[in-house]
Write a protein that holds these residues in place. Structure first.
Motif, mmCIF file in Angstrom:
data_model
loop_
_atom_site.group_PDB
_atom_site.id
_atom_site.type_symbol
_atom_site.label_atom_id
_atom_site.label_comp_id
_atom_site.label_asym_id
_atom_site.label_seq_id
_atom_site.Cartn_x
_atom_site.Cartn_y
_atom_site.Cartn_z
ATOM 1 N N GLN A 1 8.458 1.087 11.156
ATOM 2 C CA GLN A 1 7.254 1.275 10.341
ATOM 3 C C GLN A 1 6.240 0.137 10.418
ATOM 4 N N GLU B 1 3.489 -3.501 6.154
ATOM 5 C CA GLU B 1 2.875 -2.676 5.109
ATOM 6 C C GLU B 1 2.067 -3.570 4.169
ATOM 7 N N ASP C 1 -0.228 8.450 -6.444
ATOM 8 C CA ASP C 1 0.331 9.743 -6.035
ATOM 9 C C ASP C 1 -0.583 10.431 -5.033
ATOM 10 N N LYS D 1 -0.496 8.734 -1.662
ATOM 11 C CA LYS D 1 0.717 9.075 -0.917
ATOM 12 C C LYS D 1 0.638 10.498 -0.372
ATOM 13 N N SER D 2 0.208 11.428 -1.213
ATOM 14 C CA SER D 2 0.207 12.821 -0.741
ATOM 15 C C SER D 2 -0.904 13.039 0.284
ATOM 16 N N THR E 1 -1.846 11.017 2.531
ATOM 17 C CA THR E 1 -1.591 10.382 3.819
ATOM 18 C C THR E 1 -0.166 10.642 4.282
ATOM 19 N N LYS E 2 0.432 11.680 3.753
ATOM 20 C CA LYS E 2 1.821 12.036 4.077
ATOM 21 C C LYS E 2 2.748 10.835 3.862
ATOM 22 N N GLY E 3 2.419 10.002 2.907
ATOM 23 C CA GLY E 3 3.281 8.868 2.588
ATOM 24 C C GLY E 3 3.067 7.653 3.467
ATOM 25 N N TYR E 4 2.121 7.700 4.414
ATOM 26 C CA TYR E 4 1.956 6.579 5.345
ATOM 27 C C TYR E 4 1.195 5.400 4.764
ATOM 28 N N SER F 1 0.101 2.392 2.310
ATOM 29 C CA SER F 1 0.740 1.518 1.342
ATOM 30 C C SER F 1 -0.346 0.788 0.568
#
Lengths: 379, 605
Positions: B112, B115, B463, B466-467, B469-472, B474
């Motif tokens: 990954q 971050e 939230d 995160k949603s 960016t598909k969780g990418y 930080s």
């Protein structure tokens, strides 16, 4: 004091209805004879523990008790007579029956065995609806069965009807009731459909494939039934029950009065010496346990004083005449106000209860929101 | 051994890592490798003590461990591993524990990469002049790209990554090399053992037998049993009754001298007397200057906490008292709500901190809570010249008394893959963000800097980030101060009555939308009652949105259960139980979720 009522469960049916979650198995291939033998043995074991006094009511429910053939029925009735020998002069003995399952010979056996009341599961008079809910009788069967029962001499007949069924409309209920009234039964039980887990209906409901009538319409059905049956001489004496004067179900009244009863058979519930019990549900297990000389009890629950009072209220208030304060006092040696004063006051304020002389009863509004009322009485 | 000699053999370090990059596993491996824990004691993630920490996979309370390591040069070293919390809510604690070290392991996931959170903590470490040892973890993953990640560490952070350790904490690869580099590269502490005592508090813990156990690092001087110490920020004095270190089992020692990390017990009753970042000195021979960087922590987020059952008010107070013993950053004050009755206004470092406290009260103390939606602290400048700090929307003065309102802003650093830059910028824009900067980390990733109102972060920013960016993506942020904003108070009326616990403060531009969305949401959340219930949103006297919860038409069991009263009872008990979870406001039963609903209203729909 020994229970005055006996409930006997026959867990067999010709088929399983789509809404049914009672202990009931399709009769083909079931060990009916062994079951009857086991029932007899359970009666023997039970009366040895709790010797019976004078019996006022007997109720054989199911399932469909009338799937028994005349010989089997005769045997069952005989065992009841054997183990519960003393009957009150005014006994009430009900058998549940499905339209189309009561041949003349069976009816005669029933009558000879002391049965004096038949409760037919008519449910609806709309033929396609009968099919949709998984009943196998037709409308014709209802007429024929009731007539036949009368011709044999039964003069206390009840019809079970259901409302709130999928695809059912208010008009259907009206038509059904008008048809049913033509048969002039002595008693009606009108139950609303409840979707229970583990039934086909529940499965469909979860998938959104069960077109139930909207809540408003279901309420309208109930209100229509309630307001029209009295015009034909039926008095509503309980949330779901209506009768000609003097034809109230005495057996059910024993439940509502929170009195004790024997409960026999697979899946049956009983209430003896302040203990409520539920029997094992499986037919084979039931037979097995009884054969080994054990009462086939699955769960046993001792009812404490508080719970007893709660049950007294939540059951008693189902009756339109309500509960009696003096009876409460004589049973529990506490004044009802002492235990439930604030609850009653609040519910009266909300227009759900009325207090008149000795009796506390549901109002019209309380009848519709019964569960709110009952839940308030759980401490 | 002479104190000065001993000093040379000490290495103090911590581990910096993004959540999930394997910090706890690595810590466990190090403990295992140095023989600090027997295999029997090796439960996974030993350092994360609290049940909740294990469940959530994050560290909340700090731990430090003193380890013995025999290096390849044949000498035995004392390694002090100081754990750091892994969440932005606790960044001050992170900075203090880094201050107690001379070095840090920077753990980066081989798949990954770097971050935002890691980056923020690396900057903290660099500010404290720490020697940073890059560790590329999870190299055994099929998706590992150690070379790319090395390059990233060099490009983004500007660290030399040529000697980065390739490791897999899970598989036990690279542990020895990590320890060797710690010995080799992390400088030994320096300082005068004979100077007046100066020790840095980086955590404390309340023990019901011993009182507060203070975790500290001696920077100068020596602390011994029997010594009278003074907390430099409060001036309070205590007598040291125990000195020791965790190995990780607590071991008592005669003294802790320069460079050493350990604990003291000094009959301290309240963790508030041992503030993180404060300096401990010798009461009889005090240092002239405290160590730099102490800051009193103030809560960023407030919410009301009320017991569902009002008779549990005292129990709730006791629970808060107990939690406070161990949590210097939790504050609470009694408050009253006309809707919810007696409760407490509680202050937290952030949302995670709030959720943790809430869960602990419900779980460990068995108290069912109603919590109101979290709020930040607004500064309200009144027309009479006075300024109010408003942490409860209900207390907002009427509009005619307000000159203007300011709200707290944060500087947010968002690290995101290229493909999502547009999405994130849109999101920041919609959350009233002001663009500050954008830096390309490499050809794939961008670090976006925005200034955002803290209230938006508290709301649902994370939230949505995160949603979207598909969780990418930080996120890291720091408070930068207050800015004027066009804010209004929105009231919610149930059945015609204002429910104070549902009031919130919102930017005027989105007030209408949020009000409407909220009443729609409340309509779904509040169960039907026996009567019709209007739900309205209002600013001042003006109703801006209305929905109606239809009345329940019937609730009766017209079914034949025969003699089975237990089934009837179960049904009724369930109904009654459901009611217990709700708060009766006026005559309307309102479930807990309704009070949080304001957080779940999507501005973009």
């Amino acid at each position: 004091m020994a229970p005055k009522a006996v409930y006997i469960h026959i867990p067999f049916c010709t088929n399983k209805c789509h809404y049914c979650d009672f202990t009931a198995y399709v009769v083909d291939g079931q060990p009916v004879e062994d079951y009857l033998a086991a029932l007899e043995r359970e009666m023997e074991l039970t009366v040895a523990e709790v010797p019976p006094g004078e019996i006022e009511t007997v109720f054989i429910g199911g399932g469909t008790p009338t799937v028994l053939n005349p010989q089997q029925m005769e045997r069952l009735l005989l065992s009841i007579r054997t183990y519960f020998p003393h009957w009150s002069n005014e006994w009430e003995f009900t058998i549940e029956a499905n339209p189309g399952t009561t041949g003349e010979e069976l009816l005669e056996v029933m009558q000879a065995g002391g049965v004096n009341r038949i409760s037919f599961g008519a449910q609806t008079f709309r033929p396609d609806l009968l099919q949709k809910i998984g009943r196998i009788h037709g409308v014709e069967d209802i007429y024929r069965s009731v007539e036949q029962a009368r011709s044999v001499g039964f003069d206390n007949i009840s019809l079970d009807l259901m409302f709130g069924l999928p695809h059912q409309t208010l008009q259907d209920v009206q038509k059904t009731l008008i048809e049913a009234l033509k048969l002039e039964p002595d008693h009606f039980s009108c139950y609303s459909l409840k979707i229970e887990e583990g039934t086909l209906f529940h499965h469909l409901y979860e998938r959104n494939e069960l077109p139930l009538p909207p809540e408003e319409e279901e309420l309208a059905m109930y209100q229509w039934i309630r307001s029209n049956l009295p015009r034909y001489g039926y008095i509503q004496y309980e949330i779901s029950n209506f009768s000609k004067p003097g034809k109230e179900s005495r057996h059910n009244s024993i439940y509502w009065l929170n009195e004790e009863y024997y409960g026999l058979g697979a899946g049956a519930h009983g209430y003896m010496n302040k203990v409520r019990h539920a029997n094992v549900k499986g037919v084979k297990e039931y037979i097995h346990q009884v054969q080994h000389g054990k009462r086939p009890v699955l769960e046993r629950h001792e009812v404490n004083a508080q719970e007893e009072m709660e049950n007294f209220m939540i059951l008693g208030l189902r009756m339109l005449k309500g509960v009696s304060c003096t009876r409460f006092y004589s049973l529990y040696h506490k004044r009802i106000e002492e235990v439930y004063g604030s609850v009653i006051e609040r519910l009266v304020e909300q227009g759900m209860l009325t207090v008149q002389d000795d009796r506390i009863a549901l109002t019209e509004k309380g009848l519709i929101y019964g569960n709110e009322v009952f839940a308030s009485f759980l401490i | 051994m002479d104190r000065r000699e001993k000093l040379k053999m000490i290495r103090n370090f911590s581990i910096i890592a993004h959540i999930d990059h394997g910090k706890s596993t690595l810590a466990d491996r190090i403990l295992e490798y140095t023989g600090a824990l027997s295999e029997r004691e090796m439960t996974d993630q030993y350092l994360d003590k609290m049940e909740l920490e294990k469940e959530r996979g994050i560290t909340i309370k700090l731990q430090s461990v003193r380890l013995k390591y025999k290096a390849k040069d044949g000498q035995e070293y004392i390694l002090n591993l100081i754990d750091t919390p892994g969440h932005v809510d606790f960044s001050y604690e992170v900075s203090r524990s880094l201050q107690a070290c001379e070095g840090a392991l920077l753990v980066v996931d081989a798949a990954q990469g770097v971050e935002a959170q890691t980056l923020a903590n690396v900057y903290l470490a660099l500010e404290s002049d720490l020697e940073i040892i890059p560790v590329i973890n999870k190299i055994d993953l099929p998706s590992a790209e150690p070379e790319r990640v090395k390059q990233e560490i060099e490009d983004v952070i500007g660290l030399d990554a040529s000697e980065a350790v390739l490791a897999s904490a899970k598989a036990g690869i690279g542990i020895e090399e990590i320890l060797e580099q710690v010995v080799e590269k992390v400088p030994a502490p320096s300082g005068d053992p004979d100077a007046p005592l100066r020790a840095l508090i980086f955590d404390s813990y309340y023990d019901s037998y011993k009182g507060v156990i203070v975790y500290m690092r001696v920077v100068e001087g020596t602390v011994k049993k029997g010594m009278k110490i003074k907390m430099m920020s409060t001036g309070k004095t205590f007598e040291v009754t125990e000195v020791g270190a965790f190995t990780p089992h607590p071991v008592l020692m005669d003294e802790l001298s320069v460079g050493e990390v350990g604990f003291i017990v000094a009959g301290i009753k309240n963790v508030k007397d041992t503030r993180v970042g404060d300096t401990i000195t010798d009461a009889n021979n005090p240092a002239t200057e405290p160590l730099p960087g102490y800051r009193k922590i103030t809560p960023m987020v407030y919410c009301g906490m009320y017991p569902v059952d009002s008779s549990e008010y005292d129990d709730l107070r006791e629970a808060l008292e107990k939690l406070e013993l161990n949590d210097a950053s939790l504050t609470y004050e009694p408050e009253t709500s006309s809707a919810l009755g007696f409760g407490f206004r509680c202050g937290f470092l952030g949302l995670l901190h709030m959720e943790i406290i809430q869960e602990r009260i419900e779980r460990e103390f068995g108290i069912q809570l109603i919590t109101t939606a979290p709020s930040v602290v607004y500064k309200v400048y009144q027309t009479d010249g006075s300024v109010l700090d408003i942490e409860n929307p209900t207390l907002m003065p009427p509009p005619q008394k307000i000159d203007h309102v300011e709200e707290p802003y944060v500087r947010a650093s968002i690290m995101v893959p290229n493909d999502y830059v547009g999405t994130v910028m849109e999101l920041c824009q919609s959350k009233r963000g002001q663009y500050v900067d954008m830096k390309y980390i490499d050809t794939n990733r961008v670090n976006l800097i925005y200034e955002l109102p803290l209230a938006e972060i508290v709301y649902d920013f994370f939230d949505q980030l995160k949603s979207g960016t598909k969780g990418y993506a930080s996120l890291d942020y720091e408070l930068i101060g207050y800015k004027p904003s066009n804010l209004v108070k929105m009231d919610i009326l149930l059945n015609g009555e204002v429910v104070d616990a549902l009031s919130f403060i919102v930017h005027r531009d989105r007030a209408y939308h949020r009000g409407r969305a909220l009443v729609e949401k409340l309509k779904k959340l509040i169960p039907r009652q026996m009567f019709e219930v209007p739900v309205q949103a209002a600013i001042g006297n003006k109703i801006i949105a209305r929905e109606t919860i239809k009345a329940i038409r019937k609730n009766v069991l017209a079914k034949c259960y025969g003699g089975d009263v237990s089934r009837k009872r179960k049904l009724l008990e369930k109904q009654k139980e459901g009611k217990k979870r709700m708060k009766s406001i006026g005559s309307v039963d309102v479930p807990q979720e309704a009070f949080m609903a304001v957080l779940q209203v999507d501005d973009n729909k």
